[in-house]
Design a protein around this motif. Structure first.
Motif, PDB file in Angstrom:
ATOM      1  N   PHE A  65      36.925  45.420  37.709  1.00  0.00           N
ATOM      2  CA  PHE A  65      36.656  44.016  38.019  1.00  0.00           C
ATOM      3  C   PHE A  65      37.933  43.254  38.322  1.00  0.00           C
ATOM      4  O   PHE A  65      38.049  42.589  39.355  1.00  0.00           O
TER       5      PHE A  65
ATOM      6  N   LEU B  21      39.478  41.489  42.080  1.00  0.00           N
ATOM      7  CA  LEU B  21      39.856  40.105  42.373  1.00  0.00           C
ATOM      8  C   LEU B  21      41.094  40.045  43.267  1.00  0.00           C
ATOM      9  O   LEU B  21      41.340  39.049  43.936  1.00  0.00           O
ATOM     10  N   TYR B  22      41.870  41.135  43.252  1.00  0.00           N
ATOM     11  CA  TYR B  22      43.065  41.179  44.101  1.00  0.00           C
ATOM     12  C   TYR B  22      42.766  41.857  45.427  1.00  0.00           C
ATOM     13  O   TYR B  22      43.676  42.200  46.171  1.00  0.00           O
TER      14      TYR B  22
ATOM     15  N   ARG C 277      34.349  39.127  50.216  1.00  0.00           N
ATOM     16  CA  ARG C 277      34.256  40.319  49.373  1.00  0.00           C
ATOM     17  C   ARG C 277      34.518  39.954  47.914  1.00  0.00           C
ATOM     18  O   ARG C 277      33.847  40.443  47.011  1.00  0.00           O
ATOM     19  N   VAL C 278      35.499  39.092  47.704  1.00  0.00           N
ATOM     20  CA  VAL C 278      35.809  38.671  46.336  1.00  0.00           C
ATOM     21  C   VAL C 278      34.623  37.902  45.746  1.00  0.00           C
ATOM     22  O   VAL C 278      34.254  38.103  44.587  1.00  0.00           O
TER      23      VAL C 278
ATOM     24  N   HIS D  32      32.070  40.323  44.782  1.00  0.00           N
ATOM     25  CA  HIS D  32      32.591  41.074  43.633  1.00  0.00           C
ATOM     26  C   HIS D  32      32.319  40.289  42.340  1.00  0.00           C
ATOM     27  O   HIS D  32      31.824  40.839  41.357  1.00  0.00           O
ATOM     28  N   ILE D  33      32.615  38.996  42.373  1.00  0.00           N
ATOM     29  CA  ILE D  33      32.399  38.146  41.201  1.00  0.00           C
ATOM     30  C   ILE D  33      30.902  38.018  40.921  1.00  0.00           C
ATOM     31  O   ILE D  33      30.459  38.107  39.770  1.00  0.00           O
TER      32      ILE D  33
ATOM     33  N   ASN E 182      29.525  41.128  39.325  1.00  0.00           N
ATOM     34  CA  ASN E 182      29.966  41.237  37.933  1.00  0.00           C
ATOM     35  C   ASN E 182      29.149  40.320  37.023  1.00  0.00           C
ATOM     36  O   ASN E 182      28.700  40.721  35.953  1.00  0.00           O
ATOM     37  N   ASP E 183      28.929  39.082  37.454  1.00  0.00           N
ATOM     38  CA  ASP E 183      28.175  38.148  36.621  1.00  0.00           C
ATOM     39  C   ASP E 183      26.714  38.556  36.514  1.00  0.00           C
ATOM     40  O   ASP E 183      26.082  38.371  35.473  1.00  0.00           O
TER      41      ASP E 183
ATOM     42  N   TYR F 215      41.066  34.871  35.686  1.00  0.00           N
ATOM     43  CA  TYR F 215      40.638  34.699  37.084  1.00  0.00           C
ATOM     44  C   TYR F 215      41.682  33.885  37.839  1.00  0.00           C
ATOM     45  O   TYR F 215      42.001  34.156  38.983  1.00  0.00           O
TER      46      TYR F 215
ATOM     47  N   SER G 167      44.720  35.365  39.441  1.00  0.00           N
ATOM     48  CA  SER G 167      44.526  36.179  40.636  1.00  0.00           C
ATOM     49  C   SER G 167      44.545  35.283  41.871  1.00  0.00           C
ATOM     50  O   SER G 167      44.446  34.071  41.766  1.00  0.00           O
ATOM     51  N   PRO G 168      44.654  35.879  43.036  1.00  0.00           N
ATOM     52  CA  PRO G 168      44.678  35.055  44.254  1.00  0.00           C
ATOM     53  C   PRO G 168      43.305  34.484  44.623  1.00  0.00           C
ATOM     54  O   PRO G 168      43.222  33.675  45.545  1.00  0.00           O
ATOM     55  N   ALA G 169      42.245  34.909  43.928  1.00  0.00           N
ATOM     56  CA  ALA G 169      40.917  34.360  44.237  1.00  0.00           C
ATOM     57  C   ALA G 169      40.936  32.859  43.942  1.00  0.00           C
ATOM     58  O   ALA G 169      41.272  32.449  42.843  1.00  0.00           O
TER      59      ALA G 169
ATOM     60  N   LYS H  43      30.216  32.993  41.011  1.00  0.00           N
ATOM     61  CA  LYS H  43      29.475  32.882  39.753  1.00  0.00           C
ATOM     62  C   LYS H  43      28.087  32.289  40.006  1.00  0.00           C
ATOM     63  O   LYS H  43      27.107  32.688  39.382  1.00  0.00           O
TER      64      LYS H  43
END
Ligand SMILES: Nc1ncnc2c1ncn2[C@@H]1O[C@H](COP(=O)(O)OP(=O)(O)OP(=O)(O)O)[C@@H](O)[C@H]1O
Ligand SMILES: [Mg+2]
Lengths: 305, 408
Positions: free
Chosen positions: A97, A101-102, B5-6, B9-10, B13-14, B249, B252-254, B263
């Motif tokens: 995970f 994020l990167y 994509r990020v 991805h989040i 995960n949630d 979080y 990170s660059p997000a 979320k």
């Protein structure tokens, strides 16, 4: 690699930082040593771009964090003071995970996950939920989550907090080995031994101000600190006092003597005179110059949790 | 692309984390069923009567056209009565004036009076109006058809004079008394045929009746438990905040935008799963109608998921202490559900409560769902509900992103 100039930050009435300056060269491990509330975490947060400074600038690899935050964060790893992990997920899932994020994905993400799990020695427990980990294991995973994207610069905020000495040594080794790959690191701690062992240069911070910075030798010199020698035996102060001219005696009593001796030659000279005069010495202990003393000298306080 | 994509991805995960939470599966799937069953059975007896809109017809005409009109009205899903019993109220009163049949046949101008009763439900009134117009059309169009036939056959006393029409069926019947009987028979047989013209008013659909039983308990439980799930999964944000996970979080660059959208999306996915499951259960287990407009239902459920997902995030962003959240979340959900009309039909509560319901997104959601599944309306009718829910959602997202600071 990291350049911090004139950083100031206040939270309401609390002046957390005032005029913090330091620079960290490429590949260096820079120690940031200070007691609770000194401003270590605040400094880390500003370097990572989470907090804005009231004044001052931070440059990472030449980029200004205030203007180029996203690009800085791409090459920056942070290991927070608190263990920030999903307890219900496994170590591998956590790393997948955080790596995602990167922008890491697929094979690369899986490869990097295996790499950092190996570094922190959690490969065999990678598929257990973090909830079931010991404190030391959580710390190691917390560390690896900051390494997953292969950062150029890593900010470590008390990564050994609250774990036993054995596990701490383990983490120090990991950092020493992990950072040998040319990574630049800022390592905050309030354990003197850690800064001594790990860091090429150290800044001592208290109440938001850097009191002194330099190599360990430079700091010790700065504070005029020497070895502390304690001698015990069946002697009286009248017997030994003529033998100790020119030596700083901290404590003097019958049967016990503590003195501050600046260098090796003075030390052997003083002890030689005591032995040749036939003074009955039972025990000699020598404590090498340390940051502890430096800190005491600079702040007038002891550095303890 | 990378941002998208990020976000996914989040979201993924949630989605996974929510489903991993202890006991959540029961709250998402099992508890709503229990509520649907218990509330559905409880409400079956109490308000199960089919409340058709009542139309009083004051017929002062003795002719066959008014008789045909009343027959048509009775075929509509209306409660047509001659006069009101004590304590009854009607939506509309239709006054058919004396000599109506003769006037129509003589092509004299005639006014039908449709009196509005005070306090009548707007939508019920619209439905009654539409029904009256439909019936008029079904009576008048055969008459026009017959007139055209008479003109073609050159019936006496009824002809074109230049550009205008002279005479009328009534005048023609004066010359030939049998004609009236023929027209009456013709009208009856033409009415029996499927009509060529059908009038569909925008407010068409079943009449407003109080949804009862499962028709009421299924959407009520759906709204309440989706809200519950979203508030619950929003509370996870409080935990992330207190453990410092949220701060990670921010290292990170997000960007913050991606984090919040991710979320939100993760929560909406959970809501979709729950909504689809509960609607299918409603349809196949409790055998309720889901209305005829799938499109409207999809749109409404989408904005509902958006709105409650955003509420969950806002909810999580308001608190710092996870224990505090779990207590408040239950109270908030129950209050919003009860006041929004999830527990009993909003038609049955005093007027003041009806207004209060629309303070909450739950009120708008219930209103929209019932428009679709209980009253057969479509996209046009739910547009205001959908717009308000989307507005609530947008406001919640903005507030949450203002509340959530990376340094917290
Ligand atoms: N968000 C905040 N709001 C108010 N005051 C804060 C905040 N963050 C830090 N401070 C204050 O700023 C000062 C420096 O705090 P900081 O967390 O940087 O210390 P630290 O050196 O990391 O301490 P520790 O070793 O306990 O982690 C403290 O006095 C602290 O109370
Ligand atoms: Mg700290």
């Amino acid at each position: 690699m990291i350049e911090v100039r004139g950083l100031a930050k206040s939270f309401g009435d609390v002046q957390a930082l005032s005029g913090v300056d330091f620079a960290v060269g490429e590949g260096e491990i820079f120690g940031f040593l200070g007691p609770n509330g000194a401003g270590k975490t605040t400094t880390i947060s500003i370097i990572a771009g989470l907090l804005g400074a009231d004044s001052g600038t931070v440059r990472v690899n030449g980029m200004d964090i205030a203007k180029d935050g996203t690009r800085v964060r791409q090459i920056l790893g942070v290991v927070p003071q608190d263990i920030a992990l999903y307890e219900e997920l496994t170590a591998r899932e956590n790393l997948h995970f955080w790596g995602g994020l990167y922008g890491l994905a697929g094979k690369k993400l899986r490869g990097e996950t295996d790499r950092v799990l190996e570094i922190v020695g959690l490969s065999d427990r990678a598929d257990d939920p973090v909830r079931e980990y010991s404190g030391g294991m959580k710390r190691r995973l917390n560390l690896s989550a900051g390494l997953i994207h292969g950062p150029k610069v890593i900010l470590l905020d008390e990564p050994t907090l609250g774990i036993d000495p054995q596990a701490r040594l383990n983490i120090l080794d990991i950092i020493r080995n992990g950072v040998s790959g040319g990574m630049t690191a800022v390592y905050t701690t309030h354990y003197l031994e850690e800064a001594e062992k790990l860091c090429s240069r150290i800044a001592i911070i208290d109440h938001g101000k850097i009191l002194a910075q330099g190599t360990l030798a430079e700091l010790v010199m700065l504070a005029g600190e020497g070895s502390v020698v304690t001698v015990t035996g069946a002697f009286s102060s009248a017997q030994v006092s003529p033998l100790l001219k020119g030596i700083t005696v901290e404590h003097f009593g019958d049967g016990s003597l503590r003195m501050m001796i600046p260098g090796r030659s003075e030390l052997s000279g003083a002890l030689g005179r005591l032995f040749s005069a036939g003074i009955p010495i039972e025990d000699v202990s020598i404590r090498e110059p340390s940051l502890e003393g430096v800190f005491m000298k600079l702040t007038g306080r002891e550095l303890r949790d | 692309m990378a941002t998208l994509r990020v976000i996914f991805h989040i979201a993924a995960n949630d989605f996974r984390l929510t489903l991993k939470a202890r006991g959540i599966i029961a709250w998402i799937f099992a508890m709503p069923l229990v509520f649907m069953l218990v509330f559905g059975l409880a409400m079956k007896g109490s308000s199960g009567t089919d409340r058709k809109a009542r139309l009083t017809v004051d017929n002062r005409d003795a002719g066959f056209i008014s008789r045909s009109l009343i027959e048509e009205l009775r075929a509509e899903p209306l409660d047509v009565v001659d006069s009101l019993k004590a304590g009854e109220s009607a939506i509309r009163t239709l006054v058919i004036p004396e000599g109506f049949t003769e006037d129509v046949l003589a092509r004299r101008k005639v006014a039908l009076e449709l009196q509005k009763e005070s306090g009548a439900d707007v939508e019920a009134s619209a439905a009654v109006n539409a029904a009256v117009f439909r019936c008029l059309l079904r009576v008048v169009s055969p008459l026009i058809e017959m007139e055209a036939g008479m003109l073609e056959r050159g019936t006496k006393g009824f002809a074109f004079k230049g550009d205008s029409l002279a005479g009328s069926p009534f005048e023609a019947s004066l010359a030939d008394p049998r004609l009236l009987g023929q027209i009456e028979a013709g009208l009856d047989s033409l009415r029996a045929e499927p009509s060529l013209v059908t009038l569909r008013s925008t407010a068409a659909g079943a009449l407003r009746k109080v949804p009862s039983g499962f028709q009421s308990s299924v959407p009520g439980s759906l709204v309440m438990f989706v809200l519950m799930t979203m508030v619950f999964s929003g509370a996870a944000i409080t935990v992330e905040r207190s453990t410092g996970v949220l701060r990670r979080y921010a290292y990170s660059p997000a960007g913050k935008g991606s984090i919040i959208v991710g979320k939100l999306l993760g929560r909406m996915l959970i809501a979709f799963v729950q909504i689809v499951f509960l609607l299918l259960v409603g349809k196949y287990l409790f055998r309720i109608s889901l209305g005829s407009s799938t499109g409207a239902l999809v749109v409404l459920m989408f904005v509902f998921a958006f709105c409650t997902g955003a509420f969950g995030i806002l909810f999580g962003s308001l608190f710092r202490n996870p224990e505090q959240v779990s207590a408040i979340s239950i109270i908030a959900t129950l209050a919003m559900s009860a006041l929004g009309g999830c527990w009993w039909p909003i038609e049955l509560v005093p007027r003041a409560f009806k207004t209060i319901a629309f303070v909450f997104p739950t009120g708008w959601a219930m209103d929209g769902i019932h428009k679709i599944i209980s009253f057969g309306y479509g996209m046009g009718a739910i547009a205001p509900d959908a717009a308000v829910l989307a507005g609530f959602g947008a406001a919640f997202v903005l507030l949450a992103s203002w509340r959530l600071r990376p340094t917290d």
